[in-house]
Design an enzyme around this catalytic site. Structure first.
Site, PDB file in Angstrom:
ATOM      1  N   GLU A   1       0.838  -1.200   0.000  1.00 42.92           N
ATOM      2  CA  GLU A   1       0.000   0.000   0.000  1.00 42.92           C
ATOM      3  C   GLU A   1       0.874   1.253   0.000  1.00 42.92           C
ATOM      4  OE1 GLU A   1      -2.309   0.465   3.545  1.00 42.92           O
ATOM      5  OE2 GLU A   1      -3.136   2.387   2.906  1.00 42.92           O
TER       6      GLU A   1
ATOM      7  N   ASP B   1      -1.235  -0.864   5.574  1.00 42.48           N
ATOM      8  CA  ASP B   1      -1.127  -0.213   6.875  1.00 42.48           C
ATOM      9  C   ASP B   1      -2.173  -0.752   7.833  1.00 42.48           C
ATOM     10  OD1 ASP B   1       0.968   1.349   6.105  1.00 42.48           O
ATOM     11  OD2 ASP B   1      -0.298   3.028   5.443  1.00 42.48           O
TER      12      ASP B   1
ATOM     13  N   ASP C   1      -4.366   0.635   9.449  1.00 44.53           N
ATOM     14  CA  ASP C   1      -5.429   1.614   9.701  1.00 44.53           C
ATOM     15  C   ASP C   1      -6.636   1.293   8.828  1.00 44.53           C
ATOM     16  OD1 ASP C   1      -4.663   2.300   7.171  1.00 44.53           O
ATOM     17  OD2 ASP C   1      -3.754   4.222   7.727  1.00 44.53           O
TER      18      ASP C   1
ATOM     19  N   ASP D   1      -7.835   2.589   6.055  1.00 40.07           N
ATOM     20  CA  ASP D   1      -7.576   2.469   4.623  1.00 40.07           C
ATOM     21  C   ASP D   1      -6.902   1.143   4.293  1.00 40.07           C
ATOM     22  OD1 ASP D   1      -8.704   4.853   4.054  1.00 40.07           O
ATOM     23  OD2 ASP D   1      -6.803   5.971   3.896  1.00 40.07           O
TER      24      ASP D   1
END
Ligand code: 28G
Length: 688
Positions: free
Chosen positions: A463, A536, A538, A540
C-alpha cells in the site's frame, strides 16, 4: 442341485435366459460391481414405473445379512392371470421372458433405453434364486425361480421356475409386488451390494419422482454402526443409543418438491441468489421436460441431467437444447427489461451459467446412449423440444411476479460475469501485446524479481508509493517482487467490484501473477507462490486488504484455496534504547508490554502509523525477511469474511456499514477482523 421344473415346455422360454447367463455383459454391461447393482436397478425400475404410472407411492428396498436384496412396491401387483398366448402367468412372463419388463401397455409413459430396461428376467437369470410375492385382490400369490448347474447337460440353467405361480390363499389388504433375490456368485466378481451406491441412487430416484417414498434398510449393519462410520454424531451419543445398537440401518427418502428439492440439496451450504428454484414441467413432440434451476454466488456451473431417470453426466442433445433455451430466453429478457441497451452485444451462455445449479430431467422413447460410458444422449431430435420447453418455461416463470427478483439477480450475475470476461480478455491482450505502451507502464510499476522459479518467488503488494519505494530498497531482488499500490486508487467504498476490475493496479496484479482470471485462471501459470498483501494497520489499509481478498476470492479463487495468499504483518511499535543497543518490535498492544519489560529501564517507543514511516532496514527486519517476518496465510474462509465485509461496507444498507465500522473501529489492533476468522501461520513461522 434340485431340478423340479414344473413344466418341460418352459425350457423354450428359458433359452433366452441361458443366453443372458452365457453373456451377461451383453445385457448388464459387466459382471463387476456395476453389473451387480444393475440387476437390482432392473427390479427397482419396474417398481418406479408402477409409481410413475400413478399406481404406487412407496418402494422399500432391503439388503439382508446373507447378501440378498428385496424390493417391494405398493402398486397393482404383477398380473397373476394366465396369458392366453404363452399359457403362463403374467408373473412368469415378467421373470422369464427377455424384455418383458419395462415397457408394458402403450398408454402409459414407459421409457427405457440402453442397457436399462432389459427387464426383470435378466435379474432372474443372474440370480441364484429369486422369489416373487404378489398381493392383489385380497390374496397373496407366490412363485420362485432358481439357477443351477445341470450335471447331465454340463451347463448352467438359468431362472427356472420351481413351480407355477400359486395362490397361497393368504388374505391381505395390501397390494403390490415383492421381489427377493440372491445374486449368483458364479456370475459376479463380487456379490456385495454397496450401501453407499444403493443409498445414493435411491435418493436420486426419490428426487426424480416427486412424492414417492423410498425406504432403504440394510440388515448388515446397525443404525449405530452406520452413524459411527459417517461420523456425524458424537461417539458417546451413539454408544448410549440402545435402540440404535440393535436396529438395522434404515433411511427414508421422500421429496415433495421433486427436482426443485434436488437443486436445493445440491446447493446446500452455498449462498443462493434466490431461495426458491425456478421449476417448470412441459411436453413437446412426445418428450417430457422438467427442469429446476437455482443460482449461487459461486462460479462453477453444475448441470445434472437425466433421461428416463438415468443420469447423463456426459451430456448430449437434451443438454444442448436446455443451454440454448436458457441463453436465448435470458438474453431476450435482459433486452426487454433494458438490462441490455440496443448497442450492447448479447450475453454469452457462459455468463448466465456462472454459479448455476440445474437439474434437467427428460422422458422420451427410443433413447440412444452414446459416449465413453454410454451416458450421453445421442438423439438429435431431443434438442429442439427441450429448447422450446425451456424457453416457454422460463418465460412463464419470468411473467410471475414471485420470480421477478430471481431473474433480475440472474441478469446482474451475468453482467458481472461478462465484465470479468471482458477484463480477462483485456488482461490477456495486454500480456500478449508485450510492446504496447500500456503494458510497459504496467510493468514499470512492478519491481520484478530476477529469479525465475515461481515456487521461490514472492510478490509483495504494498500500500502506497512511499512504502513501495522502501520495500524496493529493502527486498532481496532474486526472489522478491514489489508492486506498489497508489494511496487511494482503490476507493473501495465508492466503487463496485466491476469498476475495481477496470482499475489499473488490479490489472497490473493480474498480469504480474500471469495466471489469468475467472474461468481462465490457471494455477500452473502462476509466477509467484507467495502473494503477500502489505497494508497499513489503519482503516484504509484494512479496506485495501478486504478488497484485494475479495478480488482474489471472486476471480482467482484457486489462488486462495491453494494457500498462496498471505497477509504481511508490519509491527505497530518499536521499543528501543536511545543509544541503539536494543531494538524490539511489537505487533500488538499485548506484545508491546512484553517488549517494554524486555528492554527494561530507559526504553523509548516509536509507534508506526504506516509502512511509509519505516526505513528499509526496519522493513526488511520486520516484514520482508523470511526468517523474522510475521506472515499469515489466508484461508478461503478469510476471503469469504472479507467479501462479506465488502458487501456490508459497499452495500446500500447504511446501518450495516455503521455497525460494522463501530465493531471494527479499533484499527490499532492490527487484526480486528482477521482475529475472528482463524488464520494459519506461514510454515516455519511458529510465533503465535
Ligand atoms: C417390487 C419389485 C418390482 C410391478 C406391475 C404391475 C403390472 C405389471 C408390474 O404388468 C404387464 C402383462 C402380462 C406380462 C399392469 C398390473 C397392469 C395391470 C400391472 C414391480 C406383462 C406387467 N395390473 N408392478 N407389471 N404384463 N412392480 N416391482 O415389478 O404379460 S411390475
Amino acid at each position: 442341485m434340485e431340478n423340479r421344473h414344473y413344466d418341460a415346455s418352459d425350457i423354450t422360454i428359458l433359452e433366452g435366459l441361458d443366453a443372458v447367463r452365457l453373456r451377461p455383459g451383453m445385457y448388464i454391461g459387466s459382471t463387476g460391481p456395476k453389473g451387480l447393482h444393475h440387476i437390482l436397478w432392473e427390479i427397482v425400475d419396474n417398481a418406479i414405473d408402477e409409481a410413475a404410472n400413478g399406481f404406487a407411492d412407496k418402494i422399500d428396498v432391503r439388503i439382508y445379512k446373507d447378501g440378498s436384496v428385496s424390493v417391494e412396491d405398493n402398486g397393482r401387483g404383477i398380473p397373476t392371470d394366465i396369458h392366453p398366448k404363452t399359457k403362463v402367468s403374467g408373473v412368469q412372463v415378467v421373470f422369464t421372458q427377455l424384455h418383458a419388463g419395462g415397457k408394458f401397455d402403450e398408454h402409459n409413459y414407459s421409457f427405457s433405453g440402453g442397457l436399462h430396461g432389459v427387464g426383470a428376467s435378466v435379474t432372474n437369470a443372474l440370480s441364484k434364486w429369486l422369489k416373487v410375492r404378489v398381493m392383489r385382490e385380497g390374496t397373496t400369490w407366490e412363485m420362485s425361480f432358481r439357477s443351477y448347474y445341470d450335471n447331465t447337460k454340463k451347463k448352467y440353467i438359468a431362472g427356472v421356475p420351481e413351480g407355477p405361480l400359486v395362490n397361497t390363499k393368504q388374505r391381505t389388504k395390501k397390494h403390490g409386488t415383492f421381489v427377493h433375490f440372491m445374486p449368483d456368485e458364479a456370475v459376479f466378481s463380487t456379490v456385495e451390494f454397496s450401501l453407499e451406491t444403493v443409498e445414493h441412487r435411491l435418493e436420486e430416484l426419490a428426487f426424480l419422482n416427486r412424492g414417492l417414498t423410498i425406504t432403504l434398510t440394510d440388515e448388515r449393519i446397525t443404525q449405530n454402526e452406520y452413524e459411527a462410520a459417517k461420523g456425524d454424531r458424537a461417539e458417546e451419543d451413539i454408544q448410549l443409543d440402545l435402540l440404535g445398537a440393535t436396529q438395522p440401518y434404515s433411511t427414508t427418502f421422500r421429496y415433495d418438491g421433486g427436482i426443485s428439492d434436488f437443486a436445493n440439496f445440491l446447493n446446500e451450504g452455498k449462498s443462493k441468489l434466490y431461495q426458491k428454484p425456478l421449476y417448470y414441467k412441459g411436453e413437446r413432440d412426445g418428450i417430457l421436460v422438467e427442469f429446476a434451476i437455482q443460482h449461487t454466488s459461486e462460479f462453477t456451473e453444475s448441470l445434472f441431467s437425466f433421461v428416463n431417470n438415468i443420469p447423463t453426466p456426459e451430456g448430449g442433445f437434451h443438454e444442448i437444447g436446455f443451454r440454448g433455451g436458457l441463453t436465448r430466453m435470458l438474453n431476450d429478457f435482459a433486452r426487454d427489461n433494458k438490462f441490455l441497451k440496443d448497442k450492447d452485444p448479447n450475453f454469452l451462455g457462459d455468463d448466465f451459467r456462472e454459479g448455476l445449479t440445474a437439474v434437467l430431467s427428460i422422458k422420451m422413447k427410443n433413447v440412444q446412449f452414446e459416449g465413453q460410458t454410454k451416458t450421453k444422449l445421442g438423439n438429435p431430435e431431443a434438442k429442439s423440444p427441450v429448447e422450446s420447453v425451456t424457453v416457454e418455461g422460463l418465460k412463464s416463470l419470468a411473467a410471475d411476479s414471485k420470480f421477478k427478483r430471481a431473474f433480475d439477480e440472474i441478469i446482474k450475475k451475468a453482467q458481472g460475469a461478462a465484465r470479468v470476461r471482458v477484463a480477462a480478455r483485456q488482461a490477456k491482450d495486454t500480456a500478449r501485446a508485450k510492446n504496447s505502451i500500456d503494458s510497459l507502464m504496467l510493468v514499470g510499476k512492478l519491481a520484478a524479481c530476477s529469479g525465475k522459479k515461481p515456487e521461490q518467488n514472492e510478490l509483495f503488494i504494498v500500500e502506497g508509493d512511499s512504502a513501495g519505494g522502501t520495500a524496493k530498497q529493502a527486498r532481496v531482488r532474486q526472489f522478491q517482487s514489489i508492486l506498489p499500490l497508489r494511496g487511494k486508487p482503490l476507493n473501495v467504498e465508492k466503487k463496485r467490484l466491476d469498476q475495481v476490475l477496470a482499475n489499473e493496479e488490479i490489472r497490473t496484479i493480474i498480469s504480474a501473477l500471469g495466471a489469468g482470471i475467472g474461468s481462465d485462471f490457471n494455477l500452473d501459470k502462476l509466477n509467484y507462490h507467495k502473494v503477500i498483501i502489505l497494508s497499513d494497520a489503519d482503516q484504509d489499509g484494512f479496506h485495501i486488504r478486504c478488497i484485494l481478498l475479495t478480488f482474489f476470492f471472486r476471480y482467482m479463487r484457486p489462488l486462495v484455496s491453494a494457500g498462496h495468499v498471505y497477509i504481511g504483518m508490519p509491527p505497530l511499535y518499536k521499543v528501543y534504547k536511545q543509544n541503539g543497543s536494543v531494538e524490539e518490535y511489537a505487533y500488538d498492544d499485548n506484545e508491546l508490554q512484553e517488549k517494554i519489560d524486555k528492554v527494561g529501564r530507559g526504553y523509548l517507543i516509536q509507534r508506526y502509523k504506516g509502512l511509509g514511516e519505516m526505513s528499509a532496514e526496519q522493513l526488511w527486519a520486520t516484514t520482508l525477511d523470511p526468517a523474522r517476518r510475521n506472515l499469515t496465510q489466508v484461508t478461503l474462509e478469510d476471503a469469504v469474511a472479507a467479501e462479506n465485509m465488502i458487501t456490508t461496507l459497499m452495500g446500500d444498507r447504511v446501518e450495516g456499514r455503521k455497525e460494522f465500522l463501530a465493531r471494527n473501529a479499533n484499527f490499532n489492533k492490527q487484526d480486528s477482523f482477521m482475529e475472528r476468522v482463524k488464520l494459519k501461520k506461514e510454515d516455519g513461522n511458529e510465533e503465535g
